[in-house]
Design a protein around this motif. Sequence first.
Motif, short mmCIF file in Angstrom:
data_model
loop_
_atom_site.label_atom_id
_atom_site.label_comp_id
_atom_site.label_asym_id
_atom_site.label_seq_id
_atom_site.Cartn_x
_atom_site.Cartn_y
_atom_site.Cartn_z
N MET A 1 0.85 -1.20 0.00
CA MET A 1 0.00 0.00 0.00
C MET A 1 0.88 1.25 0.00
O MET A 1 1.68 1.44 0.92
CB MET A 1 -0.92 0.01 1.23
N PRO A 2 0.76 2.12 -1.01
CA PRO A 2 1.62 3.31 -1.08
C PRO A 2 1.18 4.40 -0.12
O PRO A 2 -0.02 4.64 0.06
CB PRO A 2 1.47 3.76 -2.53
N PHE A 3 2.16 5.04 0.49
CA PHE A 3 1.92 6.14 1.42
C PHE A 3 2.53 7.41 0.85
O PHE A 3 3.45 7.35 0.04
CB PHE A 3 2.53 5.85 2.79
N GLY A 4 2.03 8.56 1.30
CA GLY A 4 2.61 9.79 0.81
C GLY A 4 2.03 11.03 1.45
O GLY A 4 1.15 10.97 2.30
N GLN A 5 2.55 12.18 1.00
CA GLN A 5 2.14 13.48 1.50
C GLN A 5 1.68 14.37 0.35
O GLN A 5 2.30 14.38 -0.71
CB GLN A 5 3.30 14.18 2.22
N VAL A 6 0.61 15.10 0.60
CA VAL A 6 0.16 16.15 -0.32
C VAL A 6 0.67 17.47 0.24
O VAL A 6 0.17 17.95 1.27
CB VAL A 6 -1.38 16.16 -0.43
N VAL A 7 1.68 18.04 -0.38
CA VAL A 7 2.35 19.23 0.14
C VAL A 7 1.74 20.47 -0.50
O VAL A 7 1.83 20.66 -1.72
CB VAL A 7 3.85 19.18 -0.12
#
Length: 315
Positions: A1-7
């Motif tokens: 499952m990919p994780f990330g940030q919306v900056v």
Amino acid sequence: MPFGQVVIGPPGSGKTTYCNGIQQFLNATGRKVSVINLDPANDFLPYNCAVNIAELITLEEAMKELELGPNGAMVYCMEFLEKNFDWLEEKLKSLRDDYLLFDFPGQVELFTHYDSVKNIIERLTKTNFRLVTVHLVDAHHCTDPAKYISVLLLSLKTMLQIEIPHINVLSKIDLMESYGKLAYNLEFYTEVQDLSYLLDHLDEDPFTKRYKDLNKALCELIEDFGLVGFQTLCIQDKKSVWNLIQAIDKANGYVFGGLTQGNESIMQAAMRAELFYNVSDVQERWLDHRDVWDSWETTHQQETSGVPPINKTPL
């Protein structure tokens, strides 16, 4: 499952610098990070970019071909990206094992009034991306009560619009005092405590004093929602970055589901960050230059009167 940030964040808040710093920092800890540039006006990219919207459309092209101004062209670029979401989805297929940083434009209307960015983020979450919004605002706005109220309203509206886990960040905390002194201790601004204390300061300004009832209504609106709070960040300081990473990992669930063999950065963030985030340590390091007597006096004032201590550092 990919994780990330919306900056996201207003122009000048340090989004691109943040993406560059976080990419280097997390790569050094063993977390494989890729940056996705979704700002069609970003011509200079200091970081290694895995996906660049410039391959699809640029702000300059939209302005030239459609005879639009920069704001209208930016809205068009985001709508164009939404309609061509398959392009982005295809580009991200090879990065699903990476931790992703989505570098968005700085035009705040995209996150408060238009649905394109919201729809793009929603489609990403529906394809199993576990995202958290990292909303950067320049810390110097805290030195001006009117600007601080504006930042609170912007943060609140953005949180309600995007509707995913959200972290508000006061960036460039180390430069705050170069713009002026805080009326109260830093914790007042990060915890968004009783905003009625700011009304007296707003009444001191001849311009904002004319809108006394409006100022009071806005403060009450923010307090009624009770959603806005801030983390602090100095991107050059390791301890500051660790504390922020820990908060972000909890918000998007990475701390619970991102530990895989060869990726131990999640444990490093948990062990090296402060067990309890203490804003007073941040103030002491970057803002507080008072002597021992003043420190005791303000603490005593808070304990006996319940009023947030005034930062009495000379101007």
